[in-house]
Write a protein that holds these residues in place. Sequence first.
Motif, PDB file in Angstrom:
ATOM      1  N   TYR A  96      -4.565 -11.219   9.635  1.00  0.00           N
ATOM      2  CA  TYR A  96      -3.386 -11.454   8.799  1.00  0.00           C
ATOM      3  C   TYR A  96      -2.435 -10.284   8.961  1.00  0.00           C
ATOM      4  O   TYR A  96      -2.808  -9.124   8.749  1.00  0.00           O
ATOM      5  CB  TYR A  96      -3.772 -11.608   7.331  1.00  0.00           C
ATOM      6  N   ASN A  97      -1.209 -10.585   9.370  1.00  0.00           N
ATOM      7  CA  ASN A  97      -0.182  -9.565   9.578  1.00  0.00           C
ATOM      8  C   ASN A  97       0.796  -9.606   8.417  1.00  0.00           C
ATOM      9  O   ASN A  97       1.598 -10.533   8.293  1.00  0.00           O
ATOM     10  CB  ASN A  97       0.547  -9.815  10.895  1.00  0.00           C
ATOM     11  N   ALA A  98       0.715  -8.605   7.535  1.00  0.00           N
ATOM     12  CA  ALA A  98       1.596  -8.538   6.375  1.00  0.00           C
ATOM     13  C   ALA A  98       2.814  -7.666   6.629  1.00  0.00           C
ATOM     14  O   ALA A  98       3.557  -7.363   5.698  1.00  0.00           O
ATOM     15  CB  ALA A  98       0.826  -8.010   5.172  1.00  0.00           C
ATOM     16  N   TRP A 128       0.852  -1.187   0.000  1.00  0.00           N
ATOM     17  CA  TRP A 128       0.000   0.000   0.000  1.00  0.00           C
ATOM     18  C   TRP A 128       0.892   1.243   0.000  1.00  0.00           C
ATOM     19  O   TRP A 128       2.008   1.226   0.508  1.00  0.00           O
ATOM     20  CB  TRP A 128      -0.963   0.013   1.191  1.00  0.00           C
ATOM     21  N   TYR A 129       0.370   2.306  -0.568  1.00  0.00           N
ATOM     22  CA  TYR A 129       1.075   3.578  -0.547  1.00  0.00           C
ATOM     23  C   TYR A 129       0.087   4.698  -0.862  1.00  0.00           C
ATOM     24  O   TYR A 129      -0.987   4.484  -1.420  1.00  0.00           O
ATOM     25  CB  TYR A 129       2.246   3.606  -1.536  1.00  0.00           C
ATOM     26  N   ILE A 130       0.498   5.893  -0.464  1.00  0.00           N
ATOM     27  CA  ILE A 130      -0.250   7.102  -0.774  1.00  0.00           C
ATOM     28  C   ILE A 130       0.466   7.811  -1.918  1.00  0.00           C
ATOM     29  O   ILE A 130       1.682   7.982  -1.890  1.00  0.00           O
ATOM     30  CB  ILE A 130      -0.321   8.037   0.437  1.00  0.00           C
ATOM     31  N   VAL A 154      -3.566   3.665  -2.488  1.00  0.00           N
ATOM     32  CA  VAL A 154      -3.464   2.514  -3.375  1.00  0.00           C
ATOM     33  C   VAL A 154      -3.134   1.287  -2.538  1.00  0.00           C
ATOM     34  O   VAL A 154      -2.163   1.287  -1.771  1.00  0.00           O
ATOM     35  CB  VAL A 154      -2.368   2.726  -4.446  1.00  0.00           C
ATOM     36  N   PHE A 155      -3.950   0.243  -2.662  1.00  0.00           N
ATOM     37  CA  PHE A 155      -3.723  -1.014  -1.950  1.00  0.00           C
ATOM     38  C   PHE A 155      -3.699  -2.146  -2.968  1.00  0.00           C
ATOM     39  O   PHE A 155      -4.640  -2.313  -3.741  1.00  0.00           O
ATOM     40  CB  PHE A 155      -4.823  -1.261  -0.910  1.00  0.00           C
ATOM     41  N   LYS A 156      -2.607  -2.895  -2.969  1.00  0.00           N
ATOM     42  CA  LYS A 156      -2.428  -3.992  -3.920  1.00  0.00           C
ATOM     43  C   LYS A 156      -2.658  -3.497  -5.353  1.00  0.00           C
ATOM     44  O   LYS A 156      -3.391  -4.114  -6.137  1.00  0.00           O
ATOM     45  CB  LYS A 156      -3.360  -5.148  -3.583  1.00  0.00           C
ATOM     46  N   ASP A 157      -2.033  -2.347  -5.661  1.00  0.00           N
ATOM     47  CA  ASP A 157      -2.073  -1.746  -6.996  1.00  0.00           C
ATOM     48  C   ASP A 157      -3.464  -1.273  -7.417  1.00  0.00           C
ATOM     49  O   ASP A 157      -3.699  -0.987  -8.589  1.00  0.00           O
ATOM     50  CB  ASP A 157      -1.538  -2.723  -8.056  1.00  0.00           C
ATOM     51  N   THR A 158      -4.392  -1.185  -6.443  1.00  0.00           N
ATOM     52  CA  THR A 158      -5.752  -0.738  -6.747  1.00  0.00           C
ATOM     53  C   THR A 158      -6.080   0.500  -5.923  1.00  0.00           C
ATOM     54  O   THR A 158      -6.031   0.447  -4.684  1.00  0.00           O
ATOM     55  CB  THR A 158      -6.779  -1.839  -6.440  1.00  0.00           C
TER      56      THR A 158
END
Length: 740
Positions: free
Chosen positions: A671-673, A166-168, A190-194
Amino acid sequence: MRQYAPALAFLFCALAAQGQEPRLRPPPAGKPGVSTAPVTITADRLEGYANRETSASGNAELRQDNISINADRLLYVYATDEVRASGGVRLSRNGDRLSGEGLRLRVHDNVGQFDRADYEFTRPGRSGYAPTRARGTAEVIKLEGNDKYHLENATLTTCKPGDNDWYIQVGELDLDMTRDLGVARRGKLVFKDTPIVYVPWVDFPLHDQRKTGLLPPTIGNSTRSGVEVSLPFYLNLAPNRDLTIVPRELSKRGLQLGTQLRYIGLGYDGDARYEHLSDRLAGINRFATTLRHSQTFSSKLSGYLNINKVSDDNYFRDLSSRINVTSQTTLPREGMLNYSGGWWTAAARAQRFQTLQDPLSPVVEPYSRTPQFTLNAMHQYLGGADLALASEFVKFYHPTNVTGSRFTVYPSASWPMIAPGAYLTPKLGFHSTGYSLARNPVDTPDSVRRMLPIASVDGGLTFERDTEMMGQRFVQTLEPRLYYLYVPTRDQSKIPLFDTGLADFNQAQIFSENLFNGGDRIADANQLTIAATSRLVSPTSGQEVLKATIGQRYYFQNQRVALDSVTSTRTDKTSDLLAGLSGHLSRDWTLDSALQYNVQRNFFDRLGINARFQPETAKALNLGYRFTRGSLSQADVSAQWPLGGGWYGVGRYNYSTRDNRLVESLGGFEYNAGCWIGRIVLQRFATATGSVSSGMFVQLELNGFSRIGSNPLETLKRSIPGYGRLNQTGPDPRPFDFYE
């Protein structure tokens, strides 16, 4: 759109969305902006003109105070205090690191520009959590003073390098650490390119300071109300006041509007809440309101208000997702003033209740106390005696039952005799009570008086020895105790029951003067309590590790005073046997157990066992069983456990074996990513006899940024003792940890 956020939660994050409430406090002071420390330059090769400019190449480094710049080539101009760096440029200051192709910077006032840069910013984490590190890229990073940045065409994430789950992405981002303020423009999450959230403009705090703005939306689902969506709006009214407005859309019922006002001041604090819903499913207008206020008028005088009201009996059962709220049956409305005179205290209280009835399980409406006055005093070591006074005047009201007032005076004197490892305390008191009644039965007089003496002797011994258990040294105690009580019999059958019932029989109650609570019955007694306690105590810290208790009463006469004509009195010569064991059985196992055993009939009247295995944070297993003869039999299992690959299972199953029905069940996965956590939790619980409610929580937590979805953390903490947050850096503080 504005938002409230914790440390380095760079866009719309809120402590409220994280299961925390922002603290009411003034913002911290700013930092100085200009440094006067000298500039030093080192490199493989240095050349230039004295007091004009210095050129450095080959492992070039410039240092000034807390700033260091490394590059292949550096040029420092003295007249303008400007450094120009190129080739593998790296800048570090105040824990922040930037790297890029080129840098121009006025060193002492920290003003300049970084081109095509990577960055990492670090800010301290909250207690129990690691520091927050955010990184990203930017076409341009403008340094605008000490701890001030302006980023253009930038990205931001808290994930580790190489991980961009994820990123802003923003067009512009301003970060002012001196004011804990950030502003972003043309942003998207954006999370998982979405892309999942678009934010055209937002400003936000960079630490746990409060700021006006929208909080993250909450989305949930329940069987009674359908899909639920709320979008809170937070108003920072002043450093000591805030207001939260919460529109909550319930797909089956309509729009509910909730508000919460919090305030704190010199000697006072409180909060006020109100909710309103035009319920199209029930066809009625529904509301709930709460006001809690505490006030300290002086060092001796204080007071509080606690007012609660809901529109109808089913409000909590229909609209709450917490089992401890849906089970409420009485809502207090009370106010109290307390005065402390040192060795004496006085209080005045008015108290009423709203009773919420369940047609399948009705409850008796309690009496109101309007008003109640108490005066209590304790004067120690007066001629070798401790003198005490307990007194009360209270007026009871009920819409249908007998009403009246009660006046009680109970002076007493005790003579404590204390020696090393032993004590003996005789006590003598005289209890006097007068009643003035209305609406009383024809065979009950309007005035009733009750007077009786109360005598007791309490004594005990303490023995100690050094011992070992599981390779650890401890101090073990043995503490026998005897308690004799004598209270003569008085006829109390004409006294109504305003606030009195049978007290819970437990380890504390067997050393009390009355087996009833409240003031309408004083049981006759000629009895001796024999008990013993043994403890394991750490010899270094003095903390208790393990405690075992056992106790029993011996009666020398039959009981004659009963609650009413229906309740039978005791004829046994001994009470039930009470025993308990609690504490740490090992480093990872804790136990809390208590039992009540009927020795005459050879069965358990009550039994409670709770064991927990917790070797580390986010790894807990709880096993419990509760039994009360004739009313309760429940098995309870709950756990949070790693499943591997970053997955954790959470669950609770509480089942009534007596009623053959579910009390509460909960199950889900986390779930800890690393830089984000996903949660999905299903819950089902009984809200009343024959009625259940179900709900679902789905949440995405972006570490150091925000949470999106419905928040299950409060439910998980309540349902699973020992539940640990996956992004905690260490376990919650243990009360002790001797098994190391």
